[in-house]
Design an enzyme around this catalytic site. Structure first.
Site, PDB file in Angstrom:
ATOM      1  CE1 TYR A 297      -4.182  -1.522   0.190  1.00 42.98           C
ATOM      2  CE2 TYR A 297      -3.358  -2.709   2.104  1.00 42.98           C
ATOM      3  CZ  TYR A 297      -4.323  -2.523   1.134  1.00 42.98           C
ATOM      4  OH  TYR A 297      -5.422  -3.336   1.097  1.00 42.98           O
ATOM      5  CG  ASP A 325      -8.157  -2.118  -5.545  1.00 49.82           C
ATOM      6  OD1 ASP A 325      -7.362  -1.887  -4.608  1.00 49.82           O
ATOM      7  OD2 ASP A 325      -8.763  -3.205  -5.655  1.00 49.82           O
ATOM      8  CG  HIS A 414      -9.497  -4.154  -2.150  1.00 50.37           C
ATOM      9  ND1 HIS A 414      -8.358  -3.454  -2.413  1.00 50.37           N
ATOM     10  CD2 HIS A 414      -9.422  -4.489  -0.834  1.00 50.37           C
ATOM     11  CE1 HIS A 414      -7.633  -3.343  -1.314  1.00 50.37           C
ATOM     12  NE2 HIS A 414      -8.260  -3.981  -0.341  1.00 50.37           N
TER      13      HIS A 414
END
Length: 550
Positions: A297, A325, A414
């Site tokens: 991330y 995303d 996700h």
């Protein structure tokens, strides 16, 4: 270093007999749960039986208990003791995702118990300067109360005492059904939640049901080989453990148990950058020849990303997966409703602040909405491994990935946790691969998918359509939550056997023989099928395994 013996509850004794220790499961979320975490993750009661040493500590002077207790406010400085060491968190208050009130709750105290529930040991090394470490705590100080613990739920305790035999687990859905009944309800809310009405989550699964096979017959399938290679690594089967945050919420071994289960079955584990054990801890526990991928991330401070990539380089990670995303947290109402199950005063500014803190999820709080293709190019310059972007949801972005020299993409929404009504990845795959083949780009990039996979036939459908491999996330969490490492290994074996058996029935003996001609996708985009009530009224569904006392 000072160590405080962990309280042994009845429930942890039950799990101790099964080599799976847990903590109390609250019947109801108490009001004070608003200050559930020191660095702001969701409120779930899963404690470690032993505290651990935090990473990257310089030498410091001894800090008497009396001195620590004086630093209990912004005016006097905010110090906390964690596993026998004292840290100054005063400057960290403003950048804390969960708000400063949570940290102030534990100022001047021994906050080890609640800290150890939620955080990898390198969390301070990532976010604090060396000067924030004051030194070892001198003297004994009882751990501050863990305000997330509640009364034991007798029904869940009874389920733990009477878990089904692991030999009765027949498929991936069995693990989910059992996990739902034994893990704390707030852990279940976090694991199972998805965005808005959760349509994407359900469609991820149901889309596979609209694809049928065109099996071949009179083919020699005596010897079936389900092994393949993914991003240059030979693997035992065409699926992998996708990155999933906070595995320790369901089982104290967390990602370590998942890693051990994967290693025994030669399956790749993708390590989340917000895992509940540090990247180094997971890599340290790996077998010499075990393959791990690293999921990243990206935070606003790009140096943190660069440092994480360099660490992955040093530790021998075989691929970097950049999640693209999640510029902001999706609206996961199931999880939010649970965390906001508090007695709050509508006229209280303090309670309004508590509600705002509880409505935040640190796992997603500091992602960067400014992530662009330029960043991917920068990461490629640093990474000594294939670079993959995870979370691609349309054909055009796959083509851009090829243009930007990305090694692979993961078609993913996700797990339905971000944008609701984002299309099922298997649907996107059916659009992507014909275009890549038409433009002769299919050998320029590897394409993976995740989301909704519960059967070996799901994996085979994806491979027939052109996917190189398939990722599963929740399945590994649920298997680990139920039976730890042995559950992970059992789940992998079940999926492998389904793939092997169904390849025989499909008329193929190796992965390379799985081609588009073997699937019928004419119903794939027909999303509005109505339930057949007559059929459903007489259909007897499969049932999950029974607990031993049923």
């Amino acid at each position: 270093m000072f160590r405080l013996a962990a309280r042994v509850s009845r429930q942890s004794r039950v799990w101790g007999r099964r080599h799976l220790s847990r903590t109390a499961i609250p019947k109801r979320v108490p009001r004070v749960m608003a200050v559930t975490t020191l660095v702001g993750t969701i409120a779930v009661a899963i404690a470690l039986s032993q505290p651990y040493q935090l990473d990257a500590k310089p030498k410091g002077r001894g800090v008497p208990v009396e001195e620590l207790q004086k630093h209990n406010s912004k005016e006097n400085g905010v110090w906390v003791a964690i596993n026998g060491d004292v840290y100054d968190l005063t400057d960290f208050l403003e950048m804390h995702p969960g708000g400063e009130k949570i940290i102030l709750k534990y100022a001047g105290t021994n906050a080890s118990k609640i800290f150890n529930k939620y955080h990898a040991k390198d969390v301070f090394a990532k976010f604090l300067s060396p000067e924030a470490y004051i030194g070892p705590l001198v003297g004994e100080l009882e751990e501050a109360a863990d305000i997330t613990e509640g009364e034991m739920d007798p029904e869940r305790l009874n389920k733990l005492e009477n878990l089904p035999s692991i030999h009765h687990m027949m498929n991936i859905s069995d693990f989910e059904a059992v996990a739902r009944q034994i893990i704390p309800p707030n852990a279940w809310a976090y694991y199972s939640s998805a965005a808005d009405d959760e349509m994407s989550k359900r469609e991820n699964h149901y889309a596979f049901h609209r694809i049928f096979f065109n099996p071949k017959v009179l083919v020699d399938v005596r010897d079936v080989d389900i092994s393949t290679d993914m991003l240059g690594t030979k693997v035992a089967a065409p699926f992998y453990c996708s990155a999933a945050a906070q595995a320790r919420l369901g089982h104290p071994d967390g990602e370590l148990g998942i890693s051990r289960g994967c290693s025994k079955e030669r399956i790749i584990q993708m390590i989340s950058s917000v895992a509940s054990y540090s990247f180094d801890e997971i890599m340290d526990s790996a077998l010499p020849d075990q393959t791990h991928w690293f999921q990243l991330y990206v935070l606003p401070d790009r140096q943190l990303a660069y440092d994480a990539i360099e660490r992955a380089n040093r530790r021998g990670a075989k691929a970097l997966f950049v999640t693209v995303d999640a510029p902001e947290l999706g609206n996961r109402e199931k999880d939010r409703k649970f965390r906001l199950n508090l007695d709050l005063d509508d006229n209280s500014d303090e309670d309004a602040a508590i509600a705002a803190q509880m409505d935040a999820d640190v796992v997603m709080s500091h992602k960067d909405a400014g992530l662009t293709w330029k960043d991917i190019a920068d990461f490629k310059k640093i990474a000594k491994m294939p670079v993959v972007i995870k979370g691609v949801q349309r054909v055009e972005d796959v083509l851009l990935a090829v243009e930007n020299g990305v090694d692979a993409v993961v078609l993913s929404n996700h797990g339905g946790r971000q944008l609701d009504f984002a299309r099922a990845p298997i649907e996107v795959l059916a659009d992507v691969m014909p275009i890549l083949r038409e433009r002769k780009l299919d050998d320029k990039i590897e394409v993976y998918i995740d989301g909704g996979v519960t059967r070996g036939t799901d994996v085979l459908k994806a491979l027939c359509l052109g996917a190189k491999g398939v990722g599963l996330g929740r399945a590994f969490l649920f298997a680990n939550s139920c039976y730890g490492e042995k559950g992970v290994q059992k789940m992998i074996k079940l999926l492998k056997e389904e793939i092997r058996l169904n390849m025989k029935l499909l008329g193929v003996s190796k992965i390379s023989e799985l081609t588009p001609e073997l699937v019928d996708t004419r119903s794939l985009i027909a999303r509005s099928a109505q339930p057949d009530y007559m059929y459903n009224s007489s259909y007897e569904p499969l049932t999950p395994p029974k607990f031993r006392d049923e």
